[in-house]
Design an enzyme around this catalytic site. Structure first.
Site, PDB file in Angstrom:
ATOM      1  NE  ARG A 240      17.825  -4.339  38.488  1.00  0.00           N
ATOM      2  CZ  ARG A 240      16.904  -4.640  37.569  1.00  0.00           C
ATOM      3  NH1 ARG A 240      16.130  -5.699  37.747  1.00  0.00           N
ATOM      4  NH2 ARG A 240      16.774  -3.909  36.491  1.00  0.00           N
TER       5      ARG A 240
ATOM      6  N   GLY B 177      23.113  -2.754  24.675  1.00  0.00           N
ATOM      7  CA  GLY B 177      24.392  -3.333  25.077  1.00  0.00           C
ATOM      8  C   GLY B 177      24.264  -4.446  26.089  1.00  0.00           C
ATOM      9  CG  ASP B 178      21.134  -4.250  28.928  1.00  0.00           C
ATOM     10  OD1 ASP B 178      20.642  -4.109  27.786  1.00  0.00           O
ATOM     11  OD2 ASP B 178      20.596  -3.809  29.958  1.00  0.00           O
TER      12      ASP B 178
ATOM     13  CG  ASN C 177       9.321  -2.549  22.810  1.00  0.00           C
ATOM     14  OD1 ASN C 177       9.893  -2.922  21.792  1.00  0.00           O
ATOM     15  ND2 ASN C 177       9.644  -1.445  23.472  1.00  0.00           N
TER      16      ASN C 177
ATOM     17  CE1 TYR D  11      65.521 -14.186  35.650  1.00  0.00           C
ATOM     18  CE2 TYR D  11      64.704 -15.106  37.709  1.00  0.00           C
ATOM     19  CZ  TYR D  11      64.942 -14.011  36.900  1.00  0.00           C
ATOM     20  OH  TYR D  11      64.598 -12.755  37.331  1.00  0.00           O
TER      21      TYR D  11
HETATM   22  C1  UD1 Z   1      12.274  -0.752  27.745  1.00  0.00           C
HETATM   23  C2  UD1 Z   1      11.084  -0.412  26.850  1.00  0.00           C
HETATM   24  C3  UD1 Z   1       9.990  -1.456  27.039  1.00  0.00           C
HETATM   25  C4  UD1 Z   1      10.546  -2.841  26.700  1.00  0.00           C
HETATM   26  C5  UD1 Z   1      11.796  -3.111  27.535  1.00  0.00           C
HETATM   27  C6  UD1 Z   1      12.469  -4.371  27.060  1.00  0.00           C
HETATM   28  C7  UD1 Z   1      11.028   2.020  26.729  1.00  0.00           C
HETATM   29  C8  UD1 Z   1      10.393   3.260  27.207  1.00  0.00           C
HETATM   30  N1  UD1 Z   1      10.577   0.891  27.245  1.00  0.00           N
HETATM   31  O1  UD1 Z   1      11.811  -0.672  29.079  1.00  0.00           O
HETATM   32  O2  UD1 Z   1       8.895  -1.181  26.168  1.00  0.00           O
HETATM   33  O3  UD1 Z   1       9.580  -3.818  26.925  1.00  0.00           O
HETATM   34  O4  UD1 Z   1      12.760  -2.044  27.409  1.00  0.00           O
HETATM   35  O5  UD1 Z   1      13.511  -4.705  27.921  1.00  0.00           O
HETATM   36  O6  UD1 Z   1      11.894   2.069  25.880  1.00  0.00           O
HETATM   37  N2  UD1 Z   1      19.044   3.211  28.655  1.00  0.00           N
HETATM   38  C9  UD1 Z   1      19.922   4.237  28.403  1.00  0.00           C
HETATM   39  N3  UD1 Z   1      19.585   5.487  28.760  1.00  0.00           N
HETATM   40  C10 UD1 Z   1      18.408   5.784  29.370  1.00  0.00           C
HETATM   41  C11 UD1 Z   1      17.516   4.748  29.631  1.00  0.00           C
HETATM   42  C12 UD1 Z   1      17.858   3.471  29.257  1.00  0.00           C
HETATM   43  O7  UD1 Z   1      20.991   4.014  27.849  1.00  0.00           O
HETATM   44  O8  UD1 Z   1      18.184   6.975  29.663  1.00  0.00           O
HETATM   45  C13 UD1 Z   1      19.400   1.852  28.277  1.00  0.00           C
HETATM   46  C14 UD1 Z   1      19.563   0.986  29.519  1.00  0.00           C
HETATM   47  O9  UD1 Z   1      20.905   0.957  29.942  1.00  0.00           O
HETATM   48  C15 UD1 Z   1      19.087  -0.348  29.011  1.00  0.00           C
HETATM   49  C16 UD1 Z   1      18.077  -0.037  27.920  1.00  0.00           C
HETATM   50  O10 UD1 Z   1      18.332   1.303  27.543  1.00  0.00           O
HETATM   51  O11 UD1 Z   1      20.150  -1.086  28.422  1.00  0.00           O
HETATM   52  C17 UD1 Z   1      16.650  -0.248  28.351  1.00  0.00           C
HETATM   53  O12 UD1 Z   1      16.367   0.621  29.411  1.00  0.00           O
HETATM   54  P1  UD1 Z   1      15.428   0.240  30.611  1.00  0.00           P
HETATM   55  O13 UD1 Z   1      15.346   1.346  31.546  1.00  0.00           O
HETATM   56  O14 UD1 Z   1      15.803  -1.079  31.147  1.00  0.00           O
HETATM   57  O15 UD1 Z   1      14.026   0.126  29.845  1.00  0.00           O
HETATM   58  P2  UD1 Z   1      12.744  -0.590  30.383  1.00  0.00           P
HETATM   59  O16 UD1 Z   1      12.090   0.275  31.360  1.00  0.00           O
HETATM   60  O17 UD1 Z   1      13.056  -1.965  30.802  1.00  0.00           O
END
Ligand code: UD1
Ligand code: CA
Length: 460
Positions: free
Chosen positions: A14, A102-103, A172, A390
């Site tokens: 996004r 990281g974000d 969470n 120069y």
């Molecule tokens: C996750 C949590 C959720 C929480 C939310 C907060 C889980 C299963 N769910 O959901 O409970 O409320 O964050 O924002 O953990 N990432 C990776 N590799 C992956 C997947 C994700 O590096 O395979 C990183 C993403 O880049 C991101 C972060 O982990 O920075 C969170 O991943 P995202 O997919 O956004 O998790 P949510 O579904 O939002």
């Protein structure tokens, strides 16, 4: 002992960008940089940082390689649990493992310290927050049974939740802290048997409870600390929040900001007392402002030191320069890298300087270029003076002694030396050295023509 795992493998679709999401900046610093800085502050000496990368991993590695950082690759994004699994071989059993994102760049040290306190042999720590609108987040399910009332039992993802669970406002944040040995025990047992067919890190919570551990929760001081950036709008929101925090801190330190909403610091700004900063100024890198410095509107100051009592008028740019005390700069001045002004020097409007040492009380007031120059004390440089430094191939130096006076519109063809108290006549193209106390003039002699008739307009 602290092991940090930072999840940074996401693509950031996004953001609509070629740059990996975690490299997008807040206050001029990549988001991942904010997170790693915070982790280092928390951990001190014996801390190991593990960054899980995937999309754009080469760029991330290039920017953040350091002795205390290990990069771990997650080629397919199979979920947050899967991401942490990739780092498992780096985890030390005796360490407390802190999971960060990281974000999510603005998490505070205080909040992390609190979370770290939640970890023991009997417990793990989880950072939660209450949101008016919890949509999309994992919900915190707490026990209603008498003997364990209020204890965290599980995290249920939005897509797996029942309608009752969707009513829960406590969510969470994703940030948690666990004993290394516990993580090593639980993490291999994650399954992807859920609505998204992902390995959920959040399933650790139920595993901890099943293992007889308590999940101790902590809350951030401010909700914004746990907000992540998924698009440019959220990035801009966090940027503004960060700038407001910085502005507030400066005001606490005694700085007058004419409008704290129009202030930007992209680095480290240190200030003396009674500093005043007008609107739309940007401070980049390391900037030091001494006591009583005043900065006018729309100035950009980068990696520079400004001495006490100096006044910088509107629309001036100062880069990699050092400015003494009680100097007077601008409006519309441009100090380029390597400019050093001694005390009480004056640089006026439309003056550009570069690699120039300018002595005490010397004045360069209007429309002038001073580059590769050594200028003594009490020198006056007239309007429109140019150091011709120069020749198209090499740069050469102009040296001007104390007390010299350079008439307006002079071209000083470097290399050239002008002696102490020497005078250059206005309009001179000076191509040879001028000894102390001499007048140097090089211009066509004036002719006056008597009874000169101006041309008249032709009528046809
Ligand atoms: C996750 C949590 C959720 C929480 C939310 C907060 C889980 C299963 N769910 O959901 O409970 O409320 O964050 O924002 O953990 N990432 C990776 N590799 C992956 C997947 C994700 O590096 O395979 C990183 C993403 O880049 C991101 C972060 O982990 O920075 C969170 O991943 P995202 O997919 O956004 O998790 P949510 O579904 O939002
Ligand atoms: Ca998310």
């Amino acid at each position: 002992m602290l092991d940090i795992v930072v999840l940074a493998a996401g693509k950031g679709t996004r953001m609509k960008s070629d740059l990996p999401k975690v490299l997008h900046p807040i206050a001029g610093k990549p988001m991942l940089g904010h997170v790693l800085d915070r982790a280092r502050e928390l951990g001190g000496e014996n801390t190991q940082l593990n960054v899980v990368i995937g999309h754009g991993s080469d760029k991330v590695e290039e920017l953040f390689s350091a002795d205390d950082v290990s990069f771990v690759y997650q080629l397919d994004q199979l979920g947050t649990g899967h991401a942490v699994q990739q780092a498992l071989s780096h985890i030390r059993s005796a360490a407390t493992v802190l999971i960060l994102y990281g974000d999510v760049p603005l998490i505070s040290l205080e909040t992390l310290e609190q979370l770290d306190q939640c970890v023991s042999d009997e417990s793990m720590g989880l950072l939660t927050v209450n949101l008016n609108d919890p949509t999309g987040y994992g919900r915190i399910v707490r026990s209603s049974e008498a003997q364990s009332e209020g204890q965290v039992e599980a995290i249920i993802e939005q897509k797996d939740a029942t309608s009752d669970q969707l009513e829960i406002n406590e969510v969470n944040t994703g940030v948690m802290a666990v004993r290394g040995s516990d993580l090593q025990k639980w993490l291999p047992n994650l399954s992807n048997d859920n609505a998204q067919q992902e390995y959920y890190l959040t399933d650790l919570i139920a595993m901890a409870v099943a293992d007889g551990k308590t999940v101790v929760t902590a809350q951030p001081k401010d909700e914004i600390e746990v907000l992540g950036v998924n698009n440019r709008h959220q990035q801009a929101q966090l940027e503004r929040y960060y700038q407001q925090q910085t502005a507030e801190q400066l005001m606490v330190e005694g700085v007058t900001l004419l409008d704290p909403n129009r202030f930007d610091c992209r680095g480290e700004l240190t200030v003396g007392h009674d500093v005043e900063i007008d609107v739309n100024c940007i401070f980049v890198g390391r900037v030091e402002l001494g006591d009583n410095v005043k900065v006018g509107a729309n100035c950009i100051i980068e990696n520079s030191t400004i001495g006490a009592g100096t006044i910088i008028k509107a629309n001036s740019l100062i880069d990699d320069s050092s400015v003494g005390e009680k100097c007077d700069i601008g409006p519309f001045a441009r100090l380029r890298p390597g400019t050093n002004l001694a005390n009480k020097a004056k640089i006026g409007n439309f003056v550009e300087t570069k690699k120039a040492n300018i002595g005490v009380g010397s004045k360069v007031n209007h429309l002038t270029y001073i580059g590769d120059a050594e200028i003594g004390e009490g020198v006056n440089i007239g309007a429109g003076t140019i150091t011709c430094n120069y020749d198209g191939v090499n740069k050469s130096k102009t040296i001007i002694g104390d007390g010299a006076f350079i008439g307006s519109n002079s071209s000083l063809v470097a290399p050239v030396t002008i002696g102490e108290n020497a005078t250059v006549g206005a309009g001179t193209t000076l191509s040879a050295d001028l000894p102390d106390g001499n007048l140097g003039v090089a211009r066509a002699k004036q002719r006056n023509i008597k009874g000169w008739k101006r041309p008249e307009k032709k009528i046809d």
